[in-house]
Design an enzyme around this catalytic site. Structure first.
Site, PDB file in Angstrom:
ATOM      1  N   HIS A 307       0.861  -1.182   0.000  1.00  6.93           N
ATOM      2  CA  HIS A 307       0.000   0.000   0.000  1.00  6.93           C
ATOM      3  C   HIS A 307       0.895   1.229   0.000  1.00  6.93           C
ATOM      4  CE1 HIS A 307      -3.221   2.752   1.069  1.00  6.93           C
ATOM      5  NE2 HIS A 307      -4.030   1.801   0.674  1.00  6.93           N
ATOM      6  N   ASP A 364      -8.068  -5.370   0.129  1.00  3.53           N
ATOM      7  CA  ASP A 364      -8.566  -6.136  -1.014  1.00  3.53           C
ATOM      8  C   ASP A 364      -8.201  -7.603  -0.962  1.00  3.53           C
ATOM      9  OD1 ASP A 364      -9.889  -4.099  -2.258  1.00  3.53           O
ATOM     10  OD2 ASP A 364      -8.061  -3.302  -3.104  1.00  3.53           O
TER      11      ASP A 364
HETATM   12  N1  ACO Z   1       4.057  -7.499  -4.842  1.00  2.00           N
HETATM   13  C1  ACO Z   1       5.390  -7.582  -4.946  1.00  2.00           C
HETATM   14  N2  ACO Z   1       6.242  -6.549  -4.764  1.00  2.00           N
HETATM   15  C2  ACO Z   1       5.673  -5.379  -4.473  1.00  2.00           C
HETATM   16  C3  ACO Z   1       4.282  -5.206  -4.332  1.00  2.00           C
HETATM   17  C4  ACO Z   1       3.465  -6.342  -4.532  1.00  2.00           C
HETATM   18  N3  ACO Z   1       2.142  -6.247  -4.403  1.00  2.00           N
HETATM   19  N4  ACO Z   1       4.012  -3.934  -4.020  1.00  2.00           N
HETATM   20  C5  ACO Z   1       5.199  -3.305  -3.961  1.00  2.00           C
HETATM   21  N5  ACO Z   1       6.212  -4.195  -4.231  1.00  2.00           N
HETATM   22  C6  ACO Z   1       7.653  -3.919  -4.180  1.00  2.00           C
HETATM   23  C7  ACO Z   1       8.094  -3.074  -5.377  1.00  2.00           C
HETATM   24  O1  ACO Z   1       8.520  -3.895  -6.447  1.00  2.00           O
HETATM   25  C8  ACO Z   1       9.233  -2.294  -4.767  1.00  2.00           C
HETATM   26  O2  ACO Z   1      10.357  -3.129  -4.686  1.00  2.00           O
HETATM   27  P1  ACO Z   1      11.862  -2.511  -4.873  1.00  2.00           P
HETATM   28  O3  ACO Z   1      12.051  -1.611  -3.702  1.00  2.00           O
HETATM   29  O4  ACO Z   1      12.753  -3.695  -4.905  1.00  2.00           O
HETATM   30  O5  ACO Z   1      11.827  -1.761  -6.180  1.00  2.00           O
HETATM   31  C9  ACO Z   1       8.777  -2.032  -3.326  1.00  2.00           C
HETATM   32  O6  ACO Z   1       7.889  -3.115  -3.012  1.00  2.00           O
HETATM   33  C10 ACO Z   1       8.060  -0.708  -3.123  1.00  2.00           C
HETATM   34  O7  ACO Z   1       6.932  -0.675  -4.007  1.00  2.00           O
HETATM   35  P2  ACO Z   1       6.371   0.610  -4.702  1.00  2.00           P
HETATM   36  O8  ACO Z   1       5.838   0.213  -6.034  1.00  2.00           O
HETATM   37  O9  ACO Z   1       7.382   1.731  -4.645  1.00  2.00           O
HETATM   38  O10 ACO Z   1       5.178   0.985  -3.728  1.00  2.00           O
HETATM   39  P3  ACO Z   1       4.021   2.006  -4.049  1.00  2.00           P
HETATM   40  O11 ACO Z   1       3.682   2.666  -2.752  1.00  2.00           O
HETATM   41  O12 ACO Z   1       4.362   2.899  -5.189  1.00  2.00           O
HETATM   42  O13 ACO Z   1       2.834   1.048  -4.547  1.00  2.00           O
HETATM   43  C11 ACO Z   1       0.870  -0.255  -4.570  1.00  2.00           C
HETATM   44  C12 ACO Z   1       1.724   0.724  -3.776  1.00  2.00           C
HETATM   45  C13 ACO Z   1       0.509   0.350  -5.928  1.00  2.00           C
HETATM   46  C14 ACO Z   1      -0.435  -0.506  -3.803  1.00  2.00           C
HETATM   47  C15 ACO Z   1       1.644  -1.580  -4.775  1.00  2.00           C
HETATM   48  O14 ACO Z   1       2.015  -2.114  -3.510  1.00  2.00           O
HETATM   49  C16 ACO Z   1       0.844  -2.615  -5.582  1.00  2.00           C
HETATM   50  O15 ACO Z   1       0.819  -2.557  -6.806  1.00  2.00           O
HETATM   51  N6  ACO Z   1       0.197  -3.608  -4.864  1.00  2.00           N
HETATM   52  C17 ACO Z   1      -0.583  -4.636  -5.551  1.00  2.00           C
HETATM   53  C18 ACO Z   1      -1.924  -4.085  -5.989  1.00  2.00           C
HETATM   54  C19 ACO Z   1      -2.873  -3.877  -4.822  1.00  2.00           C
HETATM   55  O16 ACO Z   1      -3.093  -4.747  -4.000  1.00  2.00           O
HETATM   56  N7  ACO Z   1      -3.467  -2.671  -4.817  1.00  2.00           N
HETATM   57  C20 ACO Z   1      -4.506  -2.328  -3.820  1.00  2.00           C
HETATM   58  C21 ACO Z   1      -4.073  -1.170  -3.016  1.00  2.00           C
HETATM   59  S1  ACO Z   1      -5.248  -0.889  -1.744  1.00  2.00           S
HETATM   60  C22 ACO Z   1      -6.518  -0.114  -2.484  1.00  2.00           C
HETATM   61  O17 ACO Z   1      -6.437   0.561  -3.496  1.00  2.00           O
HETATM   62  C23 ACO Z   1      -7.780  -0.300  -1.823  1.00  2.00           C
END
Ligand code: ACO
EC number: 2.3.3.16
Length: 424
Positions: A307, A364
């Site tokens: 998140h 979710d």
């Molecule tokens: N699975 C695997 N790796 C992940 C995930 C994931 N779900 N989410 C983040 N990471 C990793 C990234 O690859 C990154 O790794 P790195 O540091 O080696 O490059 C690190 O964790 C940080 O991730 P960011 O993308 O910078 O985090 P950001 O805050 O931008 O993204 C987000 C948040 C979009 C929610 C992301 O975690 C994601 O895509 N999750 C999956 C989709 C999801 O469940 N969305 C629902 C959100 S809740 C809602 O809207 C109600």
């Protein structure tokens, strides 16, 4: 407007010092007012708005590190367990929980607006039967702007209030119909003797052939709680979209359609649908280890985890997990996908890759499993999120319109060609 703290940040640009005022809210980090940077010929740069407060708001507060979510000051777990969704709607819209009389009055008002103009039902026929229900929702909610436009004065507080009521009241009807249309069943009209969640489930699952269709109260309670847990989430992508669209003075129904579009993406509200698709793809607990290796190689994302704001736990996920257990127990469901989900959760919470990146299950992750148990088809998951979030979107729209606001217009760091001449 919040008061300046008297503290100032000093920024040195091209040898000149600029003093930037600092404001304090009631909770959360102070903010540095960067407006004056413009006069020095600079913009600020913050892609993804990682550190940018786009507005001042009194509706919802999140502390991602502590896992706190407050609506008008009330913790989400208290609202989810002690208040109904409609009471939470009233709270978001008006700032206070309703008294018994206000609650009764609000419920009557909402129930009086659950029908949509009969002409709205014709829009559905324009869609292919295999259309995604979110695509239908973007269309039909946007189309409401054609019914409420010429006589809608967004400068009039009463017009704004009735818009909010109409949206909260009509969105379950439109949502249920987006499902009925895709399965080829006749639309079921709302029933005002039912509660908000019961009425939605009734419109989803009743058919003219089954006149005595009764909504299971356990499922209605779970549905109500899912609505409450999704009601608002401060300045997330879809809410910011609604505010940005609203900042132009656009029709509010069109603004909510913009919010629905933003919500649809898998990084936002589309994640609940993506979770179930992911569980389907993994197939069984035996394949979890291999899947997790793919995640670590960044070939796939673990949907329902991570998140932007919550970095310890998602407080909604806690209540959702509890509701999930209750629903599955009440229905006597022993879903193998749940075991799979639990195994993913177990590994993710202990594996250093996920722990270091603070990747915890978000709301979710569990909502998909409950919705499946209730009998909601996967493609409707994000529609249900949109239904529940409509009150949050319109509360933010109301807040924005209740005082002075500026059109939202970000700047950019241009890295394209410099000016050149056509040479022929
Ligand atoms: N699975 C695997 N790796 C992940 C995930 C994931 N779900 N989410 C983040 N990471 C990793 C990234 O690859 C990154 O790794 P790195 O540091 O080696 O490059 C690190 O964790 C940080 O991730 P960011 O993308 O910078 O985090 P950001 O805050 O931008 O993204 C987000 C948040 C979009 C929610 C992301 O975690 C994601 O895509 N999750 C999956 C989709 C999801 O469940 N969305 C629902 C959100 S809740 C809602 O809207 C109600």
């Amino acid at each position: 407007m919040s008061e300046a703290t008297g503290k100032k940040a000093v920024l040195e640009l091209d040898g000149k010092k600029i003093e930037l005022p600092i404001y304090s809210g009631t909770l959360g980090p102070d903010v540095v007012d960067v407006k004056d940077v413009l006069a020095s010929g600079h913009f600020t740069f913050d892609p993804g708005f990682m550190a940018t407060a786009s507005c001042e708001s009194k509706i919802t507060f999140i502390d991602g590190d502590k896992g706190i979510l407050l609506h008008r000051g009330y913790p989400i777990d208290q609202l989810a367990t002690q208040a109904s969704y409609l009471e939470t709607c009233y709270l978001l819209l008006n700032g206070e929980l309703p008294t018994a009389a206000q609650k009764a009055d609000f419920e009557v008002k909402v129930s009086q607006h659950t029908m949509v103009h009969d002409q709205v039902s014709r829009f559905y026929n324009g869609f292919r039967r295999d259309a995604h229900p979110m695509a239908i929702m973007v269309g039909v909610v946007g189309a409401l702007s054609a019914f409420y436009h010429n006589n809608l004065d967004i400068e009039d507080v009463n017009h704004r209030e009735i818009t909010a009521i109409r949206l909260v009241a009509k969105i379950p009807t439109l949502a249920a119909w987006s499902y009925k249309y895709t399965v080829g069943q006749p639309f079921v009209y709302p029933r005002n003797d039912l509660s908000y969640a019961e009425n939605f489930l009734y419109m989803m699952f009743a058919t003219p052939a089954d006149r005595d269709y009764k909504v299971n109260p356990v499922l209605a309670k779970a549905m109500d709680r899912i609505f409450t847990l999704h009601a608002d989430h401060e300045q997330n992508a879809s809410t910011s979209t609604v505010r940005l669209a609203g900042s132009t003075g656009a029709n509010p129904y069109a603004c909510i359609a913009a919010g629905i579009s933003a919500l649809w993406g898998p990084a936002h509200g589309g994640a609940n649908e993506a979770v179930l698709k992911m569980l389907d793809e993994i197939g069984s607990v035996d394949n979890v280890a291999e899947f997790m290796e793919k995640v670590k190689r960044k070939e796939v994302k673990l949907m329902g985890f991570g998140h932007r704001v919550y970095k310890n736990f998602d407080p909604r996920a806690k209540v959702m997990k509890q509701t999930c257990d209750e629903v599955l127990a009440a229905l006597g469901i022993n879903d193998p996908q749940l075991q799979l989900a639990m195994e993913l959760e177990r590994i993710a919470l202990s594996d250093p890759y996920f722990v270091e990146r603070k990747l915890y299950p978000n709301v979710d992750f569990y909502s998909g499993i409950i919705l499946k148990a209730i009998g909601i088809p996967t493609e409707m998951f994000t529609v249900i999120f949109a239904l529940a979030r409509t009150v949050g979107w319109i509360s933010h729209w109301l807040e924005m319109h209740s005082g002075p606001y500026k059109i939202g217009r970000p700047r950019q760091l241009y890295t394209g060609e410099t000016q050149r001449d056509i040479k022929r």
